[in-house]
Design a protein around this motif. Sequence first.
Motif, PDB file in Angstrom:
ATOM      1  N   ASN A   1       0.839  -1.193   0.000  1.00  0.00           N
ATOM      2  CA  ASN A   1       0.000   0.000   0.000  1.00  0.00           C
ATOM      3  C   ASN A   1       0.880   1.251   0.000  1.00  0.00           C
ATOM      4  OD1 ASN A   1      -1.754   2.189   0.957  1.00  0.00           O
ATOM      5  ND2 ASN A   1      -3.223   0.594   1.513  1.00  0.00           N
ATOM      6  N   THR A   2       0.578   2.194  -0.892  1.00  0.00           N
ATOM      7  CA  THR A   2       1.390   3.400  -1.035  1.00  0.00           C
ATOM      8  C   THR A   2       1.317   4.326   0.169  1.00  0.00           C
ATOM      9  OG1 THR A   2      -0.406   4.686  -2.035  1.00  0.00           O
ATOM     10  CG2 THR A   2       1.001   3.396  -3.521  1.00  0.00           C
ATOM     11  N   GLY A   3       0.278   4.192   0.996  1.00  0.00           N
ATOM     12  CA  GLY A   3       0.051   5.219   1.993  1.00  0.00           C
ATOM     13  C   GLY A   3      -0.441   6.486   1.319  1.00  0.00           C
ATOM     14  N   GLU A   4      -0.468   7.589   2.074  1.00  0.00           N
ATOM     15  CA  GLU A   4      -1.088   8.804   1.553  1.00  0.00           C
ATOM     16  C   GLU A   4      -0.111   9.728   0.839  1.00  0.00           C
ATOM     17  OE1 GLU A   4      -1.914  12.087   4.452  1.00  0.00           O
ATOM     18  OE2 GLU A   4      -1.765  10.450   5.906  1.00  0.00           O
ATOM     19  N   GLY A   5       1.052   9.212   0.456  1.00  0.00           N
ATOM     20  CA  GLY A   5       2.079  10.076  -0.127  1.00  0.00           C
ATOM     21  C   GLY A   5       2.220  10.005  -1.625  1.00  0.00           C
ATOM     22  N   GLY A   6       1.237   9.454  -2.324  1.00  0.00           N
ATOM     23  CA  GLY A   6       1.368   9.324  -3.768  1.00  0.00           C
ATOM     24  C   GLY A   6       2.282   8.167  -4.138  1.00  0.00           C
ATOM     25  N   LEU A   7       2.580   8.046  -5.438  1.00  0.00           N
ATOM     26  CA  LEU A   7       3.369   6.930  -5.946  1.00  0.00           C
ATOM     27  C   LEU A   7       4.564   7.470  -6.726  1.00  0.00           C
ATOM     28  CD1 LEU A   7       3.521   3.827  -6.274  1.00  0.00           C
ATOM     29  CD2 LEU A   7       2.188   4.070  -8.368  1.00  0.00           C
ATOM     30  N   HIS A   8       5.758   7.157  -6.226  1.00  0.00           N
ATOM     31  CA  HIS A   8       6.980   7.580  -6.900  1.00  0.00           C
ATOM     32  C   HIS A   8       7.029   6.975  -8.302  1.00  0.00           C
ATOM     33  CE1 HIS A   8      11.304   7.845  -7.806  1.00  0.00           C
ATOM     34  NE2 HIS A   8      11.357   8.800  -6.891  1.00  0.00           N
TER      35      HIS A   8
END
Length: 500
Positions: free
Chosen positions: A198-205
């Motif tokens: 899960n990416t979490g709330e920081g977007g996807l690099h």
Amino acid sequence: MSLSLKNPEFLIERNYDRCINCQVCERQCANDSHYYDEEMDKMLSKDENCVNCQRCVTLCPANALSIRQYPLEYRKNSNWTGEMINNIYKQAESGGVLLTGMGNPTPKKIYWDHILLNASQVTNPSIDPLREPMELKTFLGRKPGKLEFDENGNPFPLPPQLELDTPIMFSAMSFGSISINACRSLARAATASGIMYNTGEGGLHQDLYQYKENTIVQVASGRFGVHQEYLEAGAAIEIKIGQGAKPGIGGHLPGEKVGDEVSRTRMIPLGTDALSPAPHHDIYSIEDLRQLIYALKEATDYTKPVSVKISAVHNVAAIATGIATAGADIISIDGYRGGTGAAPTLIRDNVGIPIELALAAVDERLRREGLRDQVSLVIGGTIRNSADIVKAIALGADTVYIASAALIAMGCHMCQKCYTGKCNWGIATQQPDLVKRLNPEIGEERLKNLIRGWSLEIKEMLGGMGINAIESLRGNRLMLRGIDLNERELAVLGIKHAGE
């Protein structure tokens, strides 16, 4: 303020018969706990800076270092403990909120440790997982109550499902709170193990888009990094309402962690604090949540399941019922022992309820309302080993999220200072010199080994119960017994006492 009344938490002990003044400890410590004194020609320590991450102890070539609790103790007082007194000193000197990282360390009851598993004996023989098929494959998503067919006799397609080779996923940890190398390790290990991260709330690099088939993308209140390409890059979408370590409050990524890559990924200005408000400002009712769920489904052409993540709180069963009727395909529940990059210490330790009780209550309520097959349940918040997973599934979970365990597998030593950004193991940091300490290939290998080891143990436990498919265990509370639990606790968990 010139005088600090705080005592150091830890004492660094150096064996000068062994120390060779190589200064490895000084170079490895991001907290400046070690320094070389030229006049004395010896290494010295600043105990007040030590967080007990054990990096120096591990890498000292002479085995000259050890760390222990600082020996100075306050007068014995069960109410005003040394920790309580030091916390007051900290706030009296800073005027700020006490922050911490990782999960709740207080000695409250861990219900997993008071639940035992059943085992087969003569009349229901056990199964040998080394010689007989054992199925751990798990599907997450809305299931129909019955199969329906068109006029030609062909079954209508199922709603979109997540397929997992084993009932484990890596929980939400955002790029920013953890390093890009930690993110790479999680993404690679999930792909190789046939599970999700899960990416979490920081977007996807941008480097991680290649792992999209094993990615759950998160939509939180700050909407950081959320755009059409991001939504399409996920195998599923998770709406984050709350998390176990800090129910009812928002998130905060300090500006010093927002470098170039974090700024681009989150779509926020360089060096600015990333503040997630506590509520979604477009969600104030179940009807509002329903609208967002279907907006995300419309945006992705109904090809991805949508999950909603909530904290384990006292009315969690009623909340979960509302989420299920709002159209969510998956409900994720995070217990009060769940880890985090940064949380107010007093909220982490005093708000929310244990995940074991929340899971049992939600599963029971959804069954009573006839909604259980319409939604999958994922739980997290102190899943420490494979036995916890088996017990969680028997209580009603479809699968589990792990985060702290995954970080420990990569090298985390639980010093609980993630919020400082000075993780000496290269995990919870954005400092380039620290980030490179975590080799993503090594991180991936260690995570794959953890998932493999736990999966083998799950098969052994299933075989011991005479069960050959994980689906047959889900919600089967007859396979559980409680010890050292009162009648009310047993009733909430829905299990019998050992001996019954």
